[in-house]
Design a protein around this motif. Structure first.
Motif, short mmCIF file in Angstrom:
data_model
loop_
_atom_site.label_atom_id
_atom_site.label_comp_id
_atom_site.label_asym_id
_atom_site.label_seq_id
_atom_site.Cartn_x
_atom_site.Cartn_y
_atom_site.Cartn_z
N SER A 1 0.66 -0.98 -0.02
CA SER A 1 0.02 -0.04 0.00
C SER A 1 0.97 1.49 0.15
N VAL A 2 2.24 1.09 0.38
CA VAL A 2 2.91 2.37 0.39
C VAL A 2 4.44 2.09 -0.38
N GLY A 3 4.69 1.05 -0.90
CA GLY A 3 5.79 0.79 -1.41
C GLY A 3 7.26 1.14 -0.92
N GLY A 4 8.26 1.37 -1.55
CA GLY A 4 9.71 1.72 -1.08
C GLY A 4 10.12 0.46 -0.35
N MET A 5 10.83 0.77 0.71
CA MET A 5 11.55 -0.46 1.49
C MET A 5 11.11 -0.16 3.16
N ARG A 6 11.31 -1.37 3.91
CA ARG A 6 10.72 -1.28 5.14
C ARG A 6 11.49 -2.46 5.78
N ALA A 7 12.52 -2.05 6.62
CA ALA A 7 13.36 -2.94 7.33
C ALA A 7 12.68 -3.07 8.93
N SER A 8 12.20 -4.11 8.97
CA SER A 8 11.60 -4.57 10.52
C SER A 8 12.68 -5.04 11.12
N ILE A 9 13.16 -4.38 12.31
CA ILE A 9 14.24 -4.91 13.12
C ILE A 9 13.70 -5.16 14.27
N TYR A 10 13.03 -6.28 14.46
CA TYR A 10 12.34 -6.71 15.85
C TYR A 10 13.42 -7.12 16.86
N ASN A 11 13.16 -7.78 18.02
CA ASN A 11 13.91 -8.14 18.98
C ASN A 11 15.08 -9.01 18.43
N ALA A 12 14.84 -10.11 17.70
CA ALA A 12 15.67 -11.05 17.26
C ALA A 12 16.52 -10.80 16.15
N MET A 13 16.18 -9.35 15.24
CA MET A 13 17.38 -9.12 14.30
C MET A 13 18.70 -8.67 15.10
N PRO A 14 19.83 -9.22 14.75
CA PRO A 14 21.18 -8.93 15.30
C PRO A 14 21.54 -7.71 14.74
N THR A 15 22.50 -7.10 15.67
CA THR A 15 23.05 -5.84 15.11
C THR A 15 23.83 -5.99 13.93
N GLU A 16 24.19 -7.16 13.54
CA GLU A 16 25.16 -7.45 12.67
C GLU A 16 24.21 -7.17 11.13
N GLY A 17 22.77 -7.78 11.55
CA GLY A 17 21.95 -7.45 10.27
C GLY A 17 21.76 -6.05 9.84
N VAL A 18 21.74 -5.20 10.81
CA VAL A 18 21.27 -3.86 10.50
C VAL A 18 22.81 -3.25 9.88
N GLU A 19 23.85 -3.64 10.69
CA GLU A 19 25.26 -3.22 9.98
C GLU A 19 25.21 -3.44 8.44
N LYS A 20 25.08 -4.80 8.00
CA LYS A 20 25.07 -5.58 6.79
C LYS A 20 24.06 -4.58 5.90
N LEU A 21 23.00 -4.15 6.40
CA LEU A 21 21.96 -3.40 5.60
C LEU A 21 22.56 -2.04 5.19
N VAL A 22 23.06 -1.46 6.33
CA VAL A 22 23.51 0.01 6.03
C VAL A 22 24.73 -0.07 5.16
N ALA A 23 25.66 -1.23 5.19
CA ALA A 23 26.65 -1.04 4.28
C ALA A 23 26.03 -1.52 2.81
N PHE A 24 24.95 -2.17 2.72
CA PHE A 24 24.57 -2.57 1.56
C PHE A 24 23.78 -1.35 0.86
N MET A 25 23.18 -0.38 1.76
CA MET A 25 22.59 0.76 1.12
C MET A 25 23.64 1.63 0.94
#
Length: 363
Positions: A329-353
């Motif tokens: 309904s809104v498009g674009g991107m959405r990163a859901s970073i719930y409790n189980a998402m490790p910090t490493e996942g967010v770091e890799k996302l930023v690097a990819f961005m």
């Protein structure tokens, strides 16, 4: 085995230790000789599981004794009907704040049932890019309750503080932020949440309801939706979603063993700061949500070019960063970073961005 970083809004990631323990107990739980999936919900083994789950959740959230904890079926969306059916009898009226798609659906469900419900505030005209401000004087004095969605999964917004509704019970859908931080349960009349974000696989809905609010159910309501009946039967009026409740118990156990909700809040704030910090430092991606309303759990962003957005989601998935496509309904991107998402996942996302922006200059 290569596990990806799953940024799905739900069903979402579960803690690896929880998955490992569930796997080790899949064929035989304790000395029962069977899987929890095969176990009678009336057996002593299962009664211990559901009782322990409630006890742990009460400890995690510091739930006062005058609140009932229910483990129900039907998803949070079923509670869109259950809330008015259980509470409207107080005064016959209810007020809603519409801050996104799910609070809008809850409002429409109450309207559909013919009740006297009113939208007292909304941010719809601004594409739900912020939490609408409302004050006690905007609420009808004879409202049975005020309903909000505390965190908006699709738009990436969250209430910065608990609204003050005075003596009128506050009802909150917390499906996408429950257990992400401490919350003062006593400020709410009812909290409800689907499990598939921070608690367990899809299949169980948690309802936390103040005991005095169990007396106002519409007498014509379906028995399966009546909180009082479910409370009197320990969430087992019928067969509950047994295995999902078992996984929830393992998640509660894991949270208690890793510092509780205060520790989880600090962990989540750090992850969100990494992602929002990058978004605020550049101009390739646009973060549409106003800063004061930003969610810690769901971070939305766009490039401003629909084709680039599609390319981003596709290449991110190939790089092991799955389910970053925004809601349809809104498009674009959405990163859901719930409790189980490790910090490493967010770091890799930023690097990819960063890499994607460098390799895909805008026209």
């Amino acid at each position: 085995m290569n596990r990806v970083f799953n940024f799905s809004a739900g069903p979402s990631m579960l803690p690896v230790p929880v998955l490992e323990k569930a796997a080790s107990e899949m064929l035989c739980y304790g000395e029962s000789g069977m899987s929890v999936m095969e176990m009678s919900h009336r057996s002593p083994d299962y009664e211990a599981i559901i009782n322990d789950a409630e006890k742990m959740l009460r400890e995690l959230m510091q739930i006062p004794d005058n609140y009932k904890v229910l483990f129900l079926q039907g998803g949070a969306s079923t509670q869109f009907a259950a809330v008015p059916l259980n509470l409207i009898g107080r005064t016959g009226k209810a007020d809603y704040v519409v801050s996104g798609q799910f609070s809008g659906k809850a409002f429409k469900e109450a309207q559909k049932m013919g009740y006297d419900v009113k939208c007292v505030a909304t941010s719809k005209d601004d594409n739900f890019d912020h939490i609408p401000t409302f004050t006690k004087d905007m609420i009808r004095e004879d409202a049975a309750y005020v309903h909000i969605c505390f965190n908006n999964t699709i738009y990436g917004t969250k209430y910065p503080e608990i609204p003050d509704t005075g003596d009128i019970p506050l009802v909150a859908d917390m499906s996408s932020c429950i257990l992400s931080e401490p919350v003062d349960v006593s400020r709410f009349g009812v909290i409800y949440a689907g499990a598939q974000k921070n608690v367990a696989p899809a299949g169980v809905t948690i309802v936390i309801v103040r005991e005095d609010l169990l007396e106002y159910a519409d007498p014509k309501m379906p028995t399966m939706l009546e909180w009082k009946i479910m409370a009197e039967n320990g969430s087992m009026y019928n067969t509950p979603p047994t295995y999902t409740i078992y996984i929830a118990k393992l998640v509660f156990e894991h949270l208690l063993a890793t510092g509780g909700l205060a520790a989880k809040k600090a962990y989540n704030e750090n992850k969100a700061a990494l992602l929002y910090g990058y978004l605020d430092s550049q101009d390739y991606y646009i973060a549409p949500v106003k800063k004061e309303s930003r969610s810690l759990m769901n971070v939305t962003f766009v490039t401003g070019d629909a084709e680039l957005d599609k390319k981003f989601a596709k290449e991110a998935a190939a790089a092991g960063l799955k389910n970053l496509k925004g809601h349809r309904s809104v498009g674009g991107m959405r990163a859901s970073i719930y409790n189980a998402m490790p910090t490493e996942g967010v770091e890799k996302l930023v690097a990819f961005m960063k890499e994607f922006a460098a390799n895909n200059p805008k026209a």
